[in-house]
Design an enzyme around this catalytic site. Structure first.
Site, PDB file in Angstrom:
ATOM      1  N   ARG A   1       0.807  -1.236   0.000  1.00  0.00           N
ATOM      2  CA  ARG A   1       0.000   0.000   0.000  1.00  0.00           C
ATOM      3  C   ARG A   1       0.830   1.272   0.000  1.00  0.00           C
ATOM      4  NH1 ARG A   1      -3.585  -1.273   5.030  1.00  0.00           N
ATOM      5  NH2 ARG A   1      -2.026  -2.915   5.332  1.00  0.00           N
TER       6      ARG A   1
ATOM      7  N   GLY B   1      -6.168  -7.461  15.059  1.00  0.00           N
ATOM      8  CA  GLY B   1      -6.533  -8.599  15.879  1.00  0.00           C
ATOM      9  C   GLY B   1      -7.178  -8.089  17.159  1.00  0.00           C
TER      10      GLY B   1
ATOM     11  N   ASN C   1      30.243  26.563  -5.626  1.00  0.00           N
ATOM     12  CA  ASN C   1      31.150  25.473  -5.242  1.00  0.00           C
ATOM     13  C   ASN C   1      31.287  24.390  -6.297  1.00  0.00           C
ATOM     14  OD1 ASN C   1      28.434  24.817  -4.816  1.00  0.00           O
ATOM     15  ND2 ASN C   1      28.944  23.257  -3.306  1.00  0.00           N
TER      16      ASN C   1
HETATM   17  C1  UD1 Z   1      -0.720  -8.240  12.912  1.00  0.00           C
HETATM   18  C2  UD1 Z   1      -1.337  -9.113  13.994  1.00  0.00           C
HETATM   19  C3  UD1 Z   1      -2.606  -8.441  14.496  1.00  0.00           C
HETATM   20  C4  UD1 Z   1      -2.313  -7.038  14.995  1.00  0.00           C
HETATM   21  C5  UD1 Z   1      -1.611  -6.229  13.917  1.00  0.00           C
HETATM   22  C6  UD1 Z   1      -1.134  -4.923  14.494  1.00  0.00           C
HETATM   23  C7  UD1 Z   1      -0.745 -11.384  13.361  1.00  0.00           C
HETATM   24  C8  UD1 Z   1      -1.233 -12.661  12.810  1.00  0.00           C
HETATM   25  N1  UD1 Z   1      -1.647 -10.400  13.450  1.00  0.00           N
HETATM   26  O1  UD1 Z   1      -1.651  -8.229  11.827  1.00  0.00           O
HETATM   27  O2  UD1 Z   1      -3.183  -9.208  15.547  1.00  0.00           O
HETATM   28  O3  UD1 Z   1      -3.528  -6.407  15.370  1.00  0.00           O
HETATM   29  O4  UD1 Z   1      -0.465  -6.919  13.416  1.00  0.00           O
HETATM   30  O5  UD1 Z   1      -0.579  -4.133  13.495  1.00  0.00           O
HETATM   31  O6  UD1 Z   1       0.384 -11.301  13.764  1.00  0.00           O
HETATM   32  N2  UD1 Z   1       5.703  -9.713   8.707  1.00  0.00           N
HETATM   33  C9  UD1 Z   1       6.799 -10.506   8.429  1.00  0.00           C
HETATM   34  N3  UD1 Z   1       6.615 -11.703   7.838  1.00  0.00           N
HETATM   35  C10 UD1 Z   1       5.385 -12.181   7.534  1.00  0.00           C
HETATM   36  C11 UD1 Z   1       4.265 -11.376   7.829  1.00  0.00           C
HETATM   37  C12 UD1 Z   1       4.447 -10.152   8.421  1.00  0.00           C
HETATM   38  O7  UD1 Z   1       7.936 -10.111   8.690  1.00  0.00           O
HETATM   39  O8  UD1 Z   1       5.314 -13.310   6.997  1.00  0.00           O
HETATM   40  C13 UD1 Z   1       5.902  -8.400   9.350  1.00  0.00           C
HETATM   41  C14 UD1 Z   1       5.435  -7.250   8.498  1.00  0.00           C
HETATM   42  O9  UD1 Z   1       6.504  -6.724   7.717  1.00  0.00           O
HETATM   43  C15 UD1 Z   1       4.992  -6.238   9.558  1.00  0.00           C
HETATM   44  C16 UD1 Z   1       4.524  -7.122  10.711  1.00  0.00           C
HETATM   45  O10 UD1 Z   1       5.120  -8.379  10.516  1.00  0.00           O
HETATM   46  O11 UD1 Z   1       6.060  -5.448  10.021  1.00  0.00           O
HETATM   47  C17 UD1 Z   1       3.005  -7.240  10.785  1.00  0.00           C
HETATM   48  O12 UD1 Z   1       2.558  -7.874   9.626  1.00  0.00           O
HETATM   49  P1  UD1 Z   1       1.147  -7.544   8.993  1.00  0.00           P
HETATM   50  O13 UD1 Z   1       0.924  -8.413   7.834  1.00  0.00           O
HETATM   51  O14 UD1 Z   1       1.003  -6.090   8.814  1.00  0.00           O
HETATM   52  O15 UD1 Z   1       0.183  -8.050  10.160  1.00  0.00           O
HETATM   53  P2  UD1 Z   1      -1.315  -7.661  10.334  1.00  0.00           P
HETATM   54  O16 UD1 Z   1      -2.146  -8.458   9.403  1.00  0.00           O
HETATM   55  O17 UD1 Z   1      -1.473  -6.206  10.307  1.00  0.00           O
HETATM   56 CA    CA Z   2       0.043  -4.136   9.646  1.00  0.00          CA
END
Ligand code: UD1
Ligand code: CA
Length: 439
Positions: free
Chosen positions: A17, A147, A360
């Site tokens: 995004r 979550g 410069n």
């Molecule tokens: C996650 C949480 C959710 C919480 C939210 C807060 C989980 C399953 N859910 O959801 O409960 O409310 O964050 O923002 O954890 N990332 C990785 N590898 C992956 C997936 C994600 O490194 O395979 C990293 C992303 O770069 C990011 C963070 O983990 O920095 C969160 O990932 P994202 O996919 O944004 O999680 P949410 O679905 O937002």
């Molecule tokens: Ca997120």
């Protein structure tokens, strides 16, 4: 308080995004990439090691991380493909050497989270017994997409339910998971292999671990984050701007606490890693970039741009549409109107007239110009670098000092190209006679 053995930073996500080719965590906020703010959070806990889980743009992120602060303690590990936050921890687990101590999990896209909140979370973990964990929660205006924290009738923690997996009743819950946790290392490492991807997104959710711990009888402590700015998660450019604003306010407040007067905080843009001395005044519409050093009782602005490598010594003044890059401004020196100071080393008490340009750049290389103490640079002077202007020398209005001229001490030069006016008194000499005539 127990020490954080390992901090794991999750930063593998794509950041679709953002609509940008640059990996999300490398977008800059107040002079440093988002990931550097998060590494600072980690370093504030003085952990033994920091593991950064990278994926999209892995090489670029690794490079930036390895050239920044704390790099001696940081290891990057590549998660490919990205099968969820639980999977990210599974990939990091082999790097977590010991099962004692605690593991802190941070997100690479939460740059505003304050170190004080992490301290509070560590303290909550300590109060939760040997097997207990702690996590940050919040009550945002809209819980959409997050979550949700589901609780038992007695109010104790039950589970985190992801938005996509939640029932209509669970979607009504206002308390959300922020994704910041402190786990006892042994408990986390034991739980990770037991995660399943049987959920709406087919991913391994780290959010299943707290539930597993709670079911095993461990305490799951929750700490509510009161300042919602700290919870800003950057997923798009608008949220990047929001985070920038929150961090900018924090930077300005620190300077004001140190005795810097900032006339209009709304139009002062000061990066992280800027030093400003006591009694200095920052006037409106001023941009000061990372690495700039400003002494005591200086005046900067209005409408001034101080770029990398600029040093202002005590009581110097730079303002009104003046830009400075890689330049040193001696004590009491003034460059107050419409000037470009590029690779200029100015002594003390120099007067830089309106519209002076330090030229410069010859199209290929950048060149340095030195100006001695007490020199008087007439309005509209162009000084072509490299150059040397002696102490107390004077240049006439609109003169062009070419790089082949060498302006000696007390000399007067003027014209295009400038030549020396023998027998003319410099401004410094005229000042002395003026003072003498008064006494
Ligand atoms: C996650 C949480 C959710 C919480 C939210 C807060 C989980 C399953 N859910 O959801 O409960 O409310 O964050 O923002 O954890 N990332 C990785 N590898 C992956 C997936 C994600 O490194 O395979 C990293 C992303 O770069 C990011 C963070 O983990 O920095 C969160 O990932 P994202 O996919 O944004 O999680 P949410 O679905 O937002
Ligand atoms: Ca997120």
């Amino acid at each position: 308080m127990s020490k954080a053995g390992t901090v794991v930073i999750l930063a593998a996500g794509q950041g679709t995004r953002m609509k940008s080719a640059l990996p999300k965590v490398l977008h800059e906020i107040c002079g440093k990439p988002m990931i550097a703010w998060v590494i600072d959070q980690a370093l504030s806990l003085d952990p033994e090691r920091i593991v950064v889980v990278v994926g999209h743009g892995a090489e670029q992120v690794r490079q930036r991380v390895e050239e920044g602060p704390g790099s001696d303690r940081i290891t990057c590990v590549v998660q490919e493909p990205q099968n969820g936050t639980g999977h990210a921890l599974q990939v990091a687990a082999p790097l977590v050497a010991d099962e004692d101590g605690v593991i802190v999990v941070l997100y690479g896209d939460m740059p505003v989270l304050g170190p004080w909140s992490l301290q509070g979370l560590l303290a909550a973990r300590d109060s939760a017994g040997e097997t207990g964990m702690a996590m940050l929660t919040a009550y945002p205006e809209s819980a959409h997409g997050f979550g949700r924290i589901d609780r038992n009738d007695d109010g104790s923690f039950k589970a985190i339910v992801e938005h996509k997996d939640a029932s209509p009743e669970q979607l009504e819950l206002g308390e959300i998971n922020l994704g910041v946790y402190v786990f006892p290392a042994g408990q986390l490492l034991a739980a990770l292999p037991r995660l399943s991807s049987d959920n709406a997104q087919g991913e391994y959710y780290l959010t299943d671990v707290p539930q597993m711990l709670a079911e095993s009888g461990a305490e799951v402590a929750t700490v509510v984050l009161e300042d919602l700015d700290e919870a800003i998660g950057v997923n798009n450019i608008a949220q990047l701007a929001e985070a920038r604003w929150a961090l900018q306010v924090r930077i300005l407040e620190e300077h004001m606490e140190n005795g810097v007067s900032i006339e209009d905080p709304a139009s002062a843009y000061i990066d992280a890693d800027v030093v400003i001395g006591q009694g200095t005044r920052i006037l409106p519409c001023t941009v000061i970039r990372a690495g700039v050093r400003i002494g005591d009782r200086c005046e900067v602005g209005p409408f001034t741009h101080l770029r990398k490598g600029t040093v202002l010594e005590d009581r110097s003044e730079v303002g009104n549409f003046t830009e400075s890059k890689n330049s040193q401004i001696g004590s009491g020196t003034k460059a107050k109107h419409l000037s470009y100071l590029g690779d200029a080393v100015l002594g003390a008490g120099v007067n830089v007239g309106a519209g002076t340009i330090f030229a410069n750049y010859d199209g290929i290389h950048k060149h340095t110009t030195h100006v001695g103490d007490g020199a008087f640079i007439g309005s509209g002077t162009t000084i072509v670098g490299p150059n040397e202007i002696g102490a107390r020398a004077t240049t006439g209005a609109n003169s062009v000092i070419t790089s082949t001229s060498s302006v000696g001490e007390d000399e007067v030069w003027a014209g295009v190209p400038a030549r020396r006016f023998e027998g003319s008194a410099s401004v410094a000499q005229r000042k002395i006679s003026h003072e003498e005539s008064k006494s």
